[in-house]
Design an enzyme around this catalytic site. Structure first.
Site, short mmCIF file in Angstrom:
data_model
loop_
_atom_site.label_atom_id
_atom_site.label_comp_id
_atom_site.label_asym_id
_atom_site.label_seq_id
_atom_site.Cartn_x
_atom_site.Cartn_y
_atom_site.Cartn_z
N HIS A 97 73.04 21.43 55.34
CA HIS A 97 72.12 21.79 56.42
C HIS A 97 71.14 20.68 56.78
O HIS A 97 70.45 20.77 57.80
CB HIS A 97 71.36 23.07 56.07
CG HIS A 97 71.11 23.94 57.25
ND1 HIS A 97 70.72 25.26 57.15
CD2 HIS A 97 71.20 23.71 58.59
CE1 HIS A 97 70.57 25.78 58.35
NE2 HIS A 97 70.86 24.86 59.25
N ASP A 124 69.56 31.74 57.89
CA ASP A 124 69.58 31.11 56.58
C ASP A 124 68.99 32.07 55.55
O ASP A 124 68.11 32.88 55.88
CB ASP A 124 68.73 29.82 56.63
CG ASP A 124 69.14 28.78 55.60
OD1 ASP A 124 69.46 29.17 54.47
OD2 ASP A 124 69.11 27.58 55.93
N HIS A 126 67.39 30.65 53.15
CA HIS A 126 66.29 29.80 52.71
C HIS A 126 65.49 29.32 53.91
O HIS A 126 66.02 29.18 55.02
CB HIS A 126 66.84 28.59 51.94
CG HIS A 126 67.82 28.95 50.87
ND1 HIS A 126 69.18 29.05 51.12
CD2 HIS A 126 67.64 29.26 49.57
CE1 HIS A 126 69.80 29.41 49.99
NE2 HIS A 126 68.90 29.54 49.04
N ASP A 128 64.08 26.30 54.24
CA ASP A 128 64.31 24.87 54.51
C ASP A 128 63.06 24.21 55.06
O ASP A 128 63.12 23.38 55.97
CB ASP A 128 65.50 24.69 55.47
CG ASP A 128 66.83 25.09 54.83
OD1 ASP A 128 66.85 25.33 53.61
OD2 ASP A 128 67.83 25.18 55.56
N HIS A 141 68.62 19.16 52.03
CA HIS A 141 69.05 20.32 52.80
C HIS A 141 68.01 21.44 52.74
O HIS A 141 68.14 22.44 53.45
CB HIS A 141 70.44 20.81 52.37
CG HIS A 141 70.49 21.47 51.03
ND1 HIS A 141 71.55 22.26 50.65
CD2 HIS A 141 69.65 21.46 49.97
CE1 HIS A 141 71.36 22.71 49.41
NE2 HIS A 141 70.21 22.23 48.99
N ASP A 227 73.61 28.70 58.82
CA ASP A 227 73.91 28.40 57.42
C ASP A 227 74.65 29.62 56.88
O ASP A 227 74.14 30.75 56.93
CB ASP A 227 72.60 28.18 56.65
CG ASP A 227 72.82 27.74 55.21
OD1 ASP A 227 73.77 28.23 54.57
OD2 ASP A 227 72.02 26.92 54.71
N ASP A 229 75.10 30.72 54.03
CA ASP A 229 74.48 31.52 52.98
C ASP A 229 73.48 32.53 53.56
O ASP A 229 72.90 33.33 52.81
CB ASP A 229 73.84 30.64 51.90
CG ASP A 229 72.61 29.86 52.34
OD1 ASP A 229 71.89 30.30 53.26
OD2 ASP A 229 72.34 28.80 51.74
N GLU A 272 77.07 24.41 55.47
CA GLU A 272 77.03 24.87 54.08
C GLU A 272 78.26 25.65 53.64
O GLU A 272 78.24 26.33 52.61
CB GLU A 272 75.75 25.67 53.79
CG GLU A 272 74.46 24.87 53.96
CD GLU A 272 74.20 23.85 52.86
OE1 GLU A 272 74.93 23.84 51.85
OE2 GLU A 272 73.24 23.05 53.03
#
Length: 306
Positions: A97, A124, A126, A128, A141, A227, A229, A272
């Site tokens: 990412h 996402d 996360h 980030d 990332h 992303d 995830d 990802e």
């Protein structure tokens, strides 16, 4: 949306787990191009951009692999900028990412040149939003949103030609459920709008997406940074940093369908994907399914009523 360009960026130089360098090949093998062509799109595969190998080195001054990350993002920036200038919709196939720094910087530059407003939808698990001073790992990332909104190394924050590349109020983060303590404070300080999983659970995905898309009009360029995830790991195991409790299959499709309904999609990241961790290509196949929804696939003819 009928002239699409695929741009591979096969690297995991910014990631914590090796393997997403194989993501572009897996997405192509899963039939991404053919799926887009089913909708009548004219698809151009631009191949893969190149960059340095990952040195697998420890962080320096809070950044892991900064020279290599910078080189890859400059390559992505140039490739995405060229396709946008040609009136095409670029899809950046990651890779990790951190590469969104390059693709979104290109979209930001394009929007300034054409007088459009950039809206970034960041899907996402996360945030980030780490910086060199708060990152627990140095992995880049985990930093692209912070870089794009003006906090990071000079070689990257100015990539679009302006700092910040994107105003924090134009970034909407969706699906978050694993956020570092330092990131929580920065997100609050910089007033980034976040629709975390608790928020999605409480008000529902539809209402959250309506809020994330509020104000989108004919002068808006929507950039979707997906992303994988973002998805619950039970349906998307092929990612390097899976987190339980993400959106379901149908919730994820609803997000993509509502974006498609706006007709304002201008650029896309798919990142990802780690084929080394996937199970019978489950994650790459799902990624292609979601792209189909993003480009207008629906069960029935959609008739919009006021």
């Amino acid at each position: 949306m009928d002239r699409i360009s695929l741009i591979g960026a096969p690297t995991d130089v910014g990631a914590s787990v090796v393997g997403c360098r194989m993501g572009p090949a897996a997405l192509r093998l899963a039939g991404l191009r053919a799926s887009l062509e089913k909708f009548g799109a004219q698809v151009r595969d631009c191949g893969d951009v190149g960059g340095p190998d990952s040195p697998m080195a420890p962080p320096v001054d809070g950044y892991r692999h900064l020279p290599e990350v910078t080189a890859w993002n400059h390559a992505v920036f140039d490739a995405v900028s060229a396709e946008l200038a040609d009136g095409r919709l670029p899809i950046m196939l990651g890779g990790d990412h951190c590469l969104a720094i390059g693709s979104i910087s290109a979209a930001a530059r394009h929007c300034r040149d054409t007088g459009r407003t950039l809206r970034v939808l960041w899907f996402d698990a996360h945030a980030d939003y780490n910086t060199s001073s708060i990152t627990p790992s140095g992995n880049m990332h985990g930093m692209p949103v912070a870089v794009l909104t003006g906090t990071g190394p000079d070689a990257l924050v100015g990539l679009s030609g302006a700092v910040p590349a994107v105003d924090p109020e134009h970034v909407k983060e969706i699906g978050l459920r694993d956020v570092d303590l330092g990131e929580k404070h920065l997100l609050h300080e910089h007033r980034v709008e976040v629709f975390d999983m608790r928020y999605l659970d409480e008000i529902g995905v539809r209402h959250a997406m309506e809020m994330a898309l509020e104000g989108v009009d004919e002068d808006t360029h929507l950039h979707v940074s997906l992303d994988l995830d973002f998805l619950d790991d039970s349906i998307a195991p092929g990612v390097g940093t899976p987190v339980r409790g993400g959106p379901t299959y149908r919730e994820a499709h609803l997000c993509m369908e509502m974006i498609a309904d706006t007709g304002r999609l201008g650029s896309l990241d798919i990142v990802e994907l780690n084929p080394a961790l996937d199970v019978r290509s489950q994650t790459s196949t799902l990624a292609v399914d979601l792209v189909e929804s993003l480009f207008g696939k629906s069960t029935l003819l959609r008739v919009h009523r006021r």
